[in-house]
Design a protein around this motif. Sequence first.
Motif: not given
Length: 328
Positions: A229-231, A245-246, A248, A288, A316, A318-319
């Motif tokens: 995941y990333s944020w 959240n999410a 990149s 990330e 997800d 997105k990931f």
Amino acid sequence: MRYIRPFLFLILLSFISCGKKDNHLYTFYYWKTKLALDKTEKDALQKASDPVLYTRFFDVDKVDGKFQPVGVITKDKSFETDKQIAPTVFITNRTFLYIKKDDIPFLAEKVHQLIQKKTDEYHLKTNNEIQIDCDWTAGTRDDYFTFLKELKKISGKEITCTLRLHQVKDKAQTGIPPVAKVFLMCYSTSSPLENSDKNSILDVNILKSYLSKLEEYPIKKIEVALPIYSWGIVTNHLGKHRLINALSQKDLDNLNFRKISENEIEIQKDGFYFGNFLNKGFKIKIEEISDQQLQDVIHFLDKKIPQYNIIYYQLDSKFVSNQNFNLN
């Protein structure tokens, strides 16, 4: 002499086989309140080599002294998979603070009942496992461990639990959970809300220091949870932080952003960005995870754990869309 050569060949073959590491089977955590899968997620899940999907069913918290389920799942018709579902429940540590002894079997019974209700209601193909996720501490360990035993007795299932980095390092204080298998959470190495230049999702050096004696951990069956995941960490004029959240690095390409570094910008114009109203002067730092970081962790753990599967957090689109899962 004709018997010596085959013998030497067998020794060499055995040596090569022992030196070769098996590829790690992998799967995902599914951590959304509404069970739904888009095409990208279905494709990623279909390719996963582990037959199990670890699916969060609900959280448990203590509100005004009473146990409360939070964020109980609903299901969309798009949630179709051949994977076995392993029900996963997150329980806050404060749920076990000052808990009465008589309330522990009551809580275990209610958790089991709600899992069964959702399994039956949504016709989910669950396996013989229930996983509990709790960041227990030295002060709650005894009651939490009693809960795990009660849940096993009531459900008749295999109970597994998550294991955080500090619970490995400080095992003398936090204790060893009464389960046969734990899931080592190799992320959240620091708080994203602190002023730090480290990656709070995963700093490999911090992880290695916490797990330097992992091979001495008494539970030998350890699976590994890795982050994908990333944020974005937003910092306002007062130095206060919050998460989006999410995000990149590609989200930083905006004419209203001034690049400070490869992964940080300063907003040049008030406006709505990523669903939030952000003022001029606010900063956004992206965190990330790279393939190299994940490979470093895997290579480190290969020396500590004889064999393990990987569970990526989380499934997800997105990931998972651009992720390489063949990192063994």
